[in-house]
Design a protein around this motif. Structure first.
Motif, PDB file in Angstrom:
ATOM      1  N   TRP B 201       0.830  -1.205   0.000  1.00 11.94           N
ATOM      2  CA  TRP B 201       0.000   0.000   0.000  1.00 11.94           C
ATOM      3  C   TRP B 201       0.870   1.263   0.000  1.00 11.94           C
ATOM      4  CZ3 TRP B 201      -0.419   3.966   3.640  1.00 11.94           C
ATOM      5  CH2 TRP B 201      -1.457   4.876   3.404  1.00 11.94           C
ATOM      6  N   VAL B 204       2.555   1.938  -3.331  1.00  8.87           N
ATOM      7  CA  VAL B 204       1.636   2.450  -4.350  1.00  8.87           C
ATOM      8  C   VAL B 204       1.274   3.907  -4.051  1.00  8.87           C
ATOM      9  CG1 VAL B 204      -0.727   2.250  -5.236  1.00  8.87           C
ATOM     10  CG2 VAL B 204       0.711   0.223  -5.062  1.00  8.87           C
ATOM     11  N   PRO B 287     -15.555   1.672 -14.954  1.00 10.01           N
ATOM     12  CA  PRO B 287     -14.817   2.149 -13.773  1.00 10.01           C
ATOM     13  C   PRO B 287     -13.374   2.506 -14.086  1.00 10.01           C
ATOM     14  CG  PRO B 287     -16.133   0.236 -13.209  1.00 10.01           C
ATOM     15  CD  PRO B 287     -16.251   0.410 -14.695  1.00 10.01           C
ATOM     16  N   LEU B 288     -12.735   1.753 -14.974  1.00 11.70           N
ATOM     17  CA  LEU B 288     -11.330   2.047 -15.280  1.00 11.70           C
ATOM     18  C   LEU B 288     -11.210   3.257 -16.201  1.00 11.70           C
ATOM     19  CD1 LEU B 288      -8.442   1.151 -14.759  1.00 11.70           C
ATOM     20  CD2 LEU B 288      -8.592  -0.277 -16.794  1.00 11.70           C
ATOM     21  N   LEU B 320      -4.330   7.976 -13.708  1.00 12.26           N
ATOM     22  CA  LEU B 320      -4.604   6.828 -12.833  1.00 12.26           C
ATOM     23  C   LEU B 320      -3.952   7.003 -11.463  1.00 12.26           C
ATOM     24  CD1 LEU B 320      -4.366   3.788 -15.260  1.00 12.26           C
ATOM     25  CD2 LEU B 320      -6.393   4.712 -14.123  1.00 12.26           C
ATOM     26  N   LEU B 324      -5.512   6.300  -7.185  1.00 13.47           N
ATOM     27  CA  LEU B 324      -4.673   5.389  -6.395  1.00 13.47           C
ATOM     28  C   LEU B 324      -3.951   6.113  -5.264  1.00 13.47           C
ATOM     29  CD1 LEU B 324      -3.175   3.082  -9.167  1.00 13.47           C
ATOM     30  CD2 LEU B 324      -4.569   2.353  -7.229  1.00 13.47           C
ATOM     31  N   TYR B 329     -11.739   5.699  -4.666  1.00  9.29           N
ATOM     32  CA  TYR B 329     -12.357   4.985  -5.779  1.00  9.29           C
ATOM     33  C   TYR B 329     -13.097   3.732  -5.346  1.00  9.29           C
ATOM     34  CZ  TYR B 329      -8.019   2.230  -5.490  1.00  9.29           C
ATOM     35  OH  TYR B 329      -6.967   1.463  -5.067  1.00  9.29           O
ATOM     36  N   GLY B 330     -13.267   3.528  -4.038  1.00  9.72           N
ATOM     37  CA  GLY B 330     -13.959   2.307  -3.606  1.00  9.72           C
ATOM     38  C   GLY B 330     -14.875   2.556  -2.424  1.00  9.72           C
ATOM     39  N   HIS B 331     -15.520   3.732  -2.415  1.00  7.53           N
ATOM     40  CA  HIS B 331     -16.488   4.064  -1.363  1.00  7.53           C
ATOM     41  C   HIS B 331     -15.840   4.148   0.031  1.00  7.53           C
ATOM     42  CE1 HIS B 331     -19.474   3.566  -4.483  1.00  7.53           C
ATOM     43  NE2 HIS B 331     -18.924   2.402  -4.762  1.00  7.53           N
ATOM     44  N   LEU B 334     -13.119   1.589   1.596  1.00  3.86           N
ATOM     45  CA  LEU B 334     -11.749   1.755   1.100  1.00  3.86           C
ATOM     46  C   LEU B 334     -11.084   2.956   1.787  1.00  3.86           C
ATOM     47  CD1 LEU B 334      -9.873   0.362  -1.002  1.00  3.86           C
ATOM     48  CD2 LEU B 334     -10.337   2.295  -2.494  1.00  3.86           C
TER      49      LEU B 334
END
Lengths: 61, 379
Positions: B201, B204, B287-288, B320, B324, B329-331, B334
């Motif tokens: 994590w 990234v 989504p992408l 992108l 990240l 990007y995942g509610h 996330l």
């Protein structure tokens, strides 16, 4: 107490769990990006594993 | 690993971390509330906003632009963006086409009436302050690039930390926390455990953060490489005025990119366009691809469509890198994980600093062993 065991661990043993967590985390980071719904959920589960590893280690020691 | 290579990696780990730790602590602490900025903004919203004429006819984009410029006399338009869930158009203006972020003015307009939408109270600008501190420490581009360099140091600290994990863990099982031992050993074990489980994590988030600090040079390169042919034949150094119809430009862009969604318009002279074109940015529907933007360029003075230009790979990487890095990007789940991993990183930084401050006295190091390993053999 196994932590005083004399035989040193091999590199493979040392990095087995960290490598698994690394790959699972990367999968989670990407899964939530490429899709919605199930993909988001997969991302949550995968990324919660490193957090779970910390909690587990603290409870066991 | 020989003691010599361990010493070399310790040296790398110690110095790369020491240089960047203070800045990383600032980034982790300011980043924590920024992860939840949507939720925090929503919490400050006192009452739900309603359009003046719900369901009524919508004003043209040209009319909204005119209202925005009347509202800010003497300024030029920089960006126009569009709310997804309400008939609201946002117009960013500034004193000059290349105004820096700190001098830009953001205003939202009701498309049913042309009236200003009152800006949401944001807790006295605290979130803006945190964002600015996190992005460039109020130092503009040099500040951004400096934080990017700190990110590169952190990447070196992560790599050297992973290498050093092996000699430290040779005699211990994964997850060993010797909490009943000395404080130093206890925090060493925490540093190792939290550091190793957050590697993916943190790598990234660090890498994407570094890419984000390069936004300005990346956009400059994109313009130089991909858009310079569009400006041939135009008078150099003069920025075109927004003369032709914006509605017509947006319609042409939509026609050129069927199936894509309108995201924002960049006006001539700014970071996202040439001196002579409207750049109408559209994004995909999956989504992408919704993170990947493609501009249609329209001559601002004549309204002629110059073409649709797919972004090059480095601009896509920048696009992108935003989700990240932000974790948005995942509610909410996330974001919560982002916050927990951020907290774990703060602990890694804090314990790392502690281990350096509470290091063994000189004698242990003079014996030829790195101080940190002296702890291991003492256990």
């Amino acid at each position: 107490m196994n932590r005083y065991r004399a035989a040193p661990r091999s590199l493979r043993q040392v990095f087995a769990v960290p490598l698994a967590l690394f790959l699972v985390s990367l999968f989670g980071l990407i899964a939530a990006l490429v899709g919605n719904g199930m993909w988001d959920a997969a991302g949550w589960i995968a990324l919660s594993l490193p957090v779970a590893a910390i909690i587990r280690a603290r409870r066991r020691s | 690993m020989t003691p010599r290579t361990i010493r070399a990696w310790s040296f790398v780990h110690k110095w790369t971390s020491l240089v960047c730790t203070a800045f990383l602590l600032m980034l982790c602490i300011t980043g924590l509330p920024l992860v939840f900025h949507d939720e925090i903004d929503a919490a400050f919203e006192t009452e739900a906003w309603e359009p003046a004429r719900p369901g009524g006819p919508l004003l043209s984009y040209d009319a909204i632009l005119e209202a925005a410029l009347t509202n800010r006399p003497g300024e030029v338009p920089l960006y126009m963006s569009f709310d997804i869930d309400r008939p609201v158009v946002n117009v960013t203006t500034g004193p000059t086409p290349d105004a820096p972020g700190s001098r830009m003015h953001f205003a939202s307009f009701d498309r049913t009436s042309g009236e200003l939408v009152p800006p949401a109270p944001d807790g006295g600008g605290v979130m803006d302050f945190l964002l600015q501190l996190h992005t460039d420490m109020f130092l503009g581009l040099p500040g951004m690039l400096f934080l990017g360099a700190m990110g590169v140091l952190l990447l070196a600290a992560i790599v050297s930390g992973v290498v050093l994990y092996a000699p430290f863990m040779r005699k211990h099982d994964f997850g060993t926390l010797r909490r009943q031992r000395s404080r130093r050993i206890k925090w060493l074990d925490h540093h190792n455990l939290l550091g190793i489980v957050t590697v993916a994590w943190l790598s990234v988030v660090t890498l994407t953060g570094v890419v984000n600090t390069l936004a300005t040079p990346i956009l400059d390169l994109w313009k130089a490489q991909q858009l310079s042919d569009l400006t041939e034949g135009f008078e150099e150094g003069r920025v075109a005025r927004a003369e032709s119809s914006l509605d017509a430009a947006i319609a042409k862009a939509r026609q050129a990119a069927p199936g894509m969604t309108l995201q924002f318009v960049a006006f001539p002279g700014g970071a996202y366009s040439t001196d002579h074109h409207y750049a109408v940015f559209l994004h995909g529907e999956t989504p992408l691809t919704e993170n990947l933007i493609t501009p249609a360029l329209i001559e601002a003075e004549t309204g002629r469509l110059a073409g649709l230009r797919e972004m090059p790979w480095y601009a896509k990487a920048l696009a992108l890198s935003q989700p990240l890095h932000f974790g948005d990007y995942g509610h909410l789940p996330l974001k919560i994980l982002w916050a927990l991993l951020d907290l774990a990183t703060i602990v890694v930084l804090g314990t790392g600093l502690y281990l350096w401050l509470a290091r063994k006295p000189q004698s242990a190091r003079e014996s030829g062993r790195p101080a940190a390993l002296a702890v291991r053999s003492a256990s």
